[in-house]
Motif scaffolding. Sequence first.
Motif, PDB file in Angstrom:
ATOM      1  N   ASP A 175       0.842  -1.198   0.000  1.00 55.02           N
ATOM      2  CA  ASP A 175       0.000   0.000   0.000  1.00 55.02           C
ATOM      3  C   ASP A 175       0.875   1.245   0.000  1.00 55.02           C
ATOM      4  OD1 ASP A 175      -2.557  -1.291   2.236  1.00 55.02           O
ATOM      5  OD2 ASP A 175      -2.278  -1.442   0.077  1.00 55.02           O
ATOM      6  N   THR A 176       0.588   2.166  -0.905  1.00 53.66           N
ATOM      7  CA  THR A 176       1.379   3.386  -1.002  1.00 53.66           C
ATOM      8  C   THR A 176       1.040   4.301   0.159  1.00 53.66           C
ATOM      9  OG1 THR A 176       1.292   3.198  -3.396  1.00 53.66           O
ATOM     10  CG2 THR A 176       1.964   5.304  -2.485  1.00 53.66           C
ATOM     11  N   ALA A 177       2.059   4.809   0.857  1.00 52.59           N
ATOM     12  CA  ALA A 177       1.827   5.666   2.005  1.00 52.59           C
ATOM     13  C   ALA A 177       1.518   7.100   1.569  1.00 52.59           C
ATOM     14  CB  ALA A 177       3.034   5.631   2.924  1.00 52.59           C
ATOM     15  N   VAL A 178       2.417   7.659   0.733  1.00 58.42           N
ATOM     16  CA  VAL A 178       2.219   8.999   0.196  1.00 58.42           C
ATOM     17  C   VAL A 178       2.277   8.883  -1.322  1.00 58.42           C
ATOM     18  CG1 VAL A 178       3.012  11.386   0.143  1.00 58.42           C
ATOM     19  CG2 VAL A 178       3.343  10.008   2.207  1.00 58.42           C
ATOM     20  N   SER A 179       1.203   9.254  -1.973  1.00 61.63           N
ATOM     21  CA  SER A 179       1.165   9.134  -3.431  1.00 61.63           C
ATOM     22  C   SER A 179       0.955  10.500  -4.068  1.00 61.63           C
ATOM     23  CB  SER A 179       0.045   8.178  -3.860  1.00 61.63           C
ATOM     24  OG  SER A 179      -1.211   8.644  -3.392  1.00 61.63           O
ATOM     25  N   GLN A 180       1.526  10.645  -5.248  1.00 60.81           N
ATOM     26  CA  GLN A 180       1.406  11.896  -5.995  1.00 60.81           C
ATOM     27  C   GLN A 180       1.003  11.574  -7.426  1.00 60.81           C
ATOM     28  OE1 GLN A 180       5.575  13.472  -4.211  1.00 60.81           O
ATOM     29  NE2 GLN A 180       4.786  14.704  -5.898  1.00 60.81           N
ATOM     30  N   THR A 181       0.224  12.449  -8.010  1.00 58.47           N
ATOM     31  CA  THR A 181      -0.097  12.340  -9.427  1.00 58.47           C
ATOM     32  C   THR A 181      -0.088  13.726 -10.050  1.00 58.47           C
ATOM     33  OG1 THR A 181      -2.460  12.443  -8.899  1.00 58.47           O
ATOM     34  CG2 THR A 181      -1.509  10.252  -9.230  1.00 58.47           C
ATOM     35  N   PRO A 182       0.424  13.849 -11.272  1.00 55.96           N
ATOM     36  CA  PRO A 182       1.065  12.782 -12.042  1.00 55.96           C
ATOM     37  C   PRO A 182       2.523  12.597 -11.639  1.00 55.96           C
ATOM     38  CG  PRO A 182       1.078  14.792 -13.306  1.00 55.96           C
ATOM     39  CD  PRO A 182       0.367  15.115 -12.009  1.00 55.96           C
ATOM     40  N   LYS A 183       3.177  11.598 -12.148  1.00 57.43           N
ATOM     41  CA  LYS A 183       4.595  11.378 -11.889  1.00 57.43           C
ATOM     42  C   LYS A 183       5.451  12.269 -12.789  1.00 57.43           C
ATOM     43  CE  LYS A 183       7.978   7.674 -11.289  1.00 57.43           C
ATOM     44  NZ  LYS A 183       8.426   8.196 -10.000  1.00 57.43           N
ATOM     45  N   TYR A 184       4.968  12.464 -14.012  1.00 57.34           N
ATOM     46  CA  TYR A 184       5.653  13.351 -14.952  1.00 57.34           C
ATOM     47  C   TYR A 184       4.644  14.346 -15.509  1.00 57.34           C
ATOM     48  CZ  TYR A 184       9.224   9.710 -14.905  1.00 57.34           C
ATOM     49  OH  TYR A 184      10.165   8.804 -14.513  1.00 57.34           O
ATOM     50  N   GLN A 195      -2.129  11.035   1.349  1.00 52.98           N
ATOM     51  CA  GLN A 195      -1.422  10.153   2.284  1.00 52.98           C
ATOM     52  C   GLN A 195      -2.441   9.336   3.076  1.00 52.98           C
ATOM     53  OE1 GLN A 195      -1.332  10.578   5.877  1.00 52.98           O
ATOM     54  NE2 GLN A 195      -2.188  12.646   6.109  1.00 52.98           N
ATOM     55  N   ASN A 196      -2.093   8.057   3.277  1.00 48.98           N
ATOM     56  CA  ASN A 196      -2.991   7.163   4.014  1.00 48.98           C
ATOM     57  C   ASN A 196      -2.378   6.734   5.345  1.00 48.98           C
ATOM     58  OD1 ASN A 196      -1.042   5.345   3.266  1.00 48.98           O
ATOM     59  ND2 ASN A 196      -2.351   4.122   1.938  1.00 48.98           N
ATOM     60  N   SER A 204      -5.818  22.270   0.661  1.00 45.53           N
ATOM     61  CA  SER A 204      -5.952  21.060   1.454  1.00 45.53           C
ATOM     62  C   SER A 204      -7.425  20.826   1.759  1.00 45.53           C
ATOM     63  CB  SER A 204      -5.145  21.198   2.756  1.00 45.53           C
ATOM     64  OG  SER A 204      -5.244  20.019   3.527  1.00 45.53           O
ATOM     65  N   PRO A 205      -8.080  19.978   0.979  1.00 49.84           N
ATOM     66  CA  PRO A 205      -9.506  19.729   1.207  1.00 49.84           C
ATOM     67  C   PRO A 205      -9.771  18.953   2.503  1.00 49.84           C
ATOM     68  CG  PRO A 205      -8.677  18.345  -0.563  1.00 49.84           C
ATOM     69  CD  PRO A 205      -7.573  19.281  -0.215  1.00 49.84           C
ATOM     70  N   ASP A 206      -8.810  18.128   2.899  1.00 51.52           N
ATOM     71  CA  ASP A 206      -8.912  17.400   4.163  1.00 51.52           C
ATOM     72  C   ASP A 206      -7.501  17.006   4.594  1.00 51.52           C
ATOM     73  OD1 ASP A 206     -10.202  14.977   2.012  1.00 51.52           O
ATOM     74  OD2 ASP A 206      -8.216  14.808   2.918  1.00 51.52           O
ATOM     75  N   LYS A 207      -7.398  16.384   5.762  1.00 52.17           N
ATOM     76  CA  LYS A 207      -6.069  16.083   6.327  1.00 52.17           C
ATOM     77  C   LYS A 207      -5.257  15.150   5.443  1.00 52.17           C
ATOM     78  CE  LYS A 207      -6.591  14.315  10.345  1.00 52.17           C
ATOM     79  NZ  LYS A 207      -6.399  13.833  11.727  1.00 52.17           N
ATOM     80  N   ALA A 208      -5.906  14.352   4.630  1.00 52.45           N
ATOM     81  CA  ALA A 208      -5.208  13.339   3.839  1.00 52.45           C
ATOM     82  C   ALA A 208      -4.779  13.835   2.465  1.00 52.45           C
ATOM     83  CB  ALA A 208      -6.090  12.104   3.680  1.00 52.45           C
ATOM     84  N   HIS A 209      -5.163  15.034   2.089  1.00 46.53           N
ATOM     85  CA  HIS A 209      -4.883  15.532   0.748  1.00 46.53           C
ATOM     86  C   HIS A 209      -4.287  16.940   0.794  1.00 46.53           C
ATOM     87  CE1 HIS A 209      -7.973  12.450   0.073  1.00 46.53           C
ATOM     88  NE2 HIS A 209      -7.400  12.262  -1.102  1.00 46.53           N
ATOM     89  N   GLU A 232       9.587  13.327  11.812  1.00 47.75           N
ATOM     90  CA  GLU A 232      10.040  12.436  10.740  1.00 47.75           C
ATOM     91  C   GLU A 232       9.033  12.530   9.602  1.00 47.75           C
ATOM     92  OE1 GLU A 232      10.409   8.413  12.010  1.00 47.75           O
ATOM     93  OE2 GLU A 232       9.993   7.630  10.009  1.00 47.75           O
ATOM     94  N   GLN A 233       9.537  12.704   8.405  1.00 50.94           N
ATOM     95  CA  GLN A 233       8.639  12.911   7.274  1.00 50.94           C
ATOM     96  C   GLN A 233       8.670  11.740   6.300  1.00 50.94           C
ATOM     97  OE1 GLN A 233       8.930  16.786   5.505  1.00 50.94           O
ATOM     98  NE2 GLN A 233       8.850  17.816   7.480  1.00 50.94           N
ATOM     99  N   TYR A 234       7.524  11.487   5.698  1.00 52.53           N
ATOM    100  CA  TYR A 234       7.364  10.433   4.707  1.00 52.53           C
ATOM    101  C   TYR A 234       7.098  11.104   3.366  1.00 52.53           C
ATOM    102  CZ  TYR A 234       7.000   7.231   8.622  1.00 52.53           C
ATOM    103  OH  TYR A 234       7.270   6.501   9.757  1.00 52.53           O
ATOM    104  N   PHE A 235       7.908  10.761   2.394  1.00 55.30           N
ATOM    105  CA  PHE A 235       7.855  11.441   1.111  1.00 55.30           C
ATOM    106  C   PHE A 235       7.136  10.626   0.053  1.00 55.30           C
ATOM    107  CE2 PHE A 235      10.540  15.253   1.226  1.00 55.30           C
ATOM    108  CZ  PHE A 235      11.042  15.145   2.509  1.00 55.30           C
ATOM    109  N   GLY A 236       6.482  11.355  -0.854  1.00 59.05           N
ATOM    110  CA  GLY A 236       5.938  10.733  -2.044  1.00 59.05           C
ATOM    111  C   GLY A 236       7.034  10.520  -3.077  1.00 59.05           C
ATOM    112  N   PRO A 237       6.709   9.901  -4.205  1.00 57.58           N
ATOM    113  CA  PRO A 237       7.709   9.575  -5.223  1.00 57.58           C
ATOM    114  C   PRO A 237       8.150  10.765  -6.068  1.00 57.58           C
ATOM    115  CG  PRO A 237       5.545   8.878  -5.939  1.00 57.58           C
ATOM    116  CD  PRO A 237       5.373   9.377  -4.537  1.00 57.58           C
ATOM    117  N   GLY A 238       7.449  11.877  -5.946  1.00 60.55           N
ATOM    118  CA  GLY A 238       7.847  13.062  -6.695  1.00 60.55           C
ATOM    119  C   GLY A 238       7.090  13.228  -7.999  1.00 60.55           C
TER     120      GLY A 238
END
Lengths: 111, 114
Positions: free
Chosen positions: B1-10, B25-26, B68-73, B102-108
């Motif tokens: 399960d992806t913890a922090v996800s971003q779209t798009p990748k490119y 983030q979940n 930020s529409p909610d805490k997860a986005h 401590e921070q958790y990063f998305g893939p960029g």
Amino acid sequence: SQQGEEDPQALSIQEGENATMNCSYKTSINNLQWYRQNSGRGLVHLILIRSNEREKHSGRLRVTLDTSKKSSSLLITASRAADTASYFCATVASKDYKLSFGAGTTVTVRA
Amino acid sequence: DTAVSQTPKYLVTQMGNDKSIKCEQNLGHDTMYWYKQDSKKFLKIMFSYNNKELIINETVPNRFSPKSPDKAHLNLHINSLELGDSAVYFCASSQRQVNSYEQYFGPGTRLTVT
């Protein structure tokens, strides 16, 4: 503004050797963290050392912190090809808890 | 399960366009961040939200607007894109506790403005 500065900027070592990189910072900190970034990926948290700690270990990683010199070091022992990455130190400032990153050390481990 | 996800990748776009990058983030964290990483790998914080409230707003052109529409986005909208906006943008999250952060990063998201 940039808080931490890593030294060296780049490091190339043979597999099995140890890699040491240093980080210096300017202001009072709450804690210091080290992150790894593989090429084309996001940063991954490695280890956190608090301002009242002097040394910490995690697997093959050893981190030291000298608050009097405002510096930290990260040692990777018995390096592997998979350790090839950029390593960043990041400081959490005491006054505002903002995380500030250094420019990173690029480590290449040759097989 | 992806913890922090971003779209798009490119994201490749022309100067003057408007674009958005999304982050989710979940991990149940209450704080989210946007960072910009330039070609020299220098990572600079842009914005931070805690429980949907803006808490860090660094010196960033007002063409950049986080939402930020909610805490997860935490989304990033960029108006009138310029060549200098080309970079990799990272989203991150953390649980805001004393002596941690401590921070958790998305893939960029690699943004290229032509």
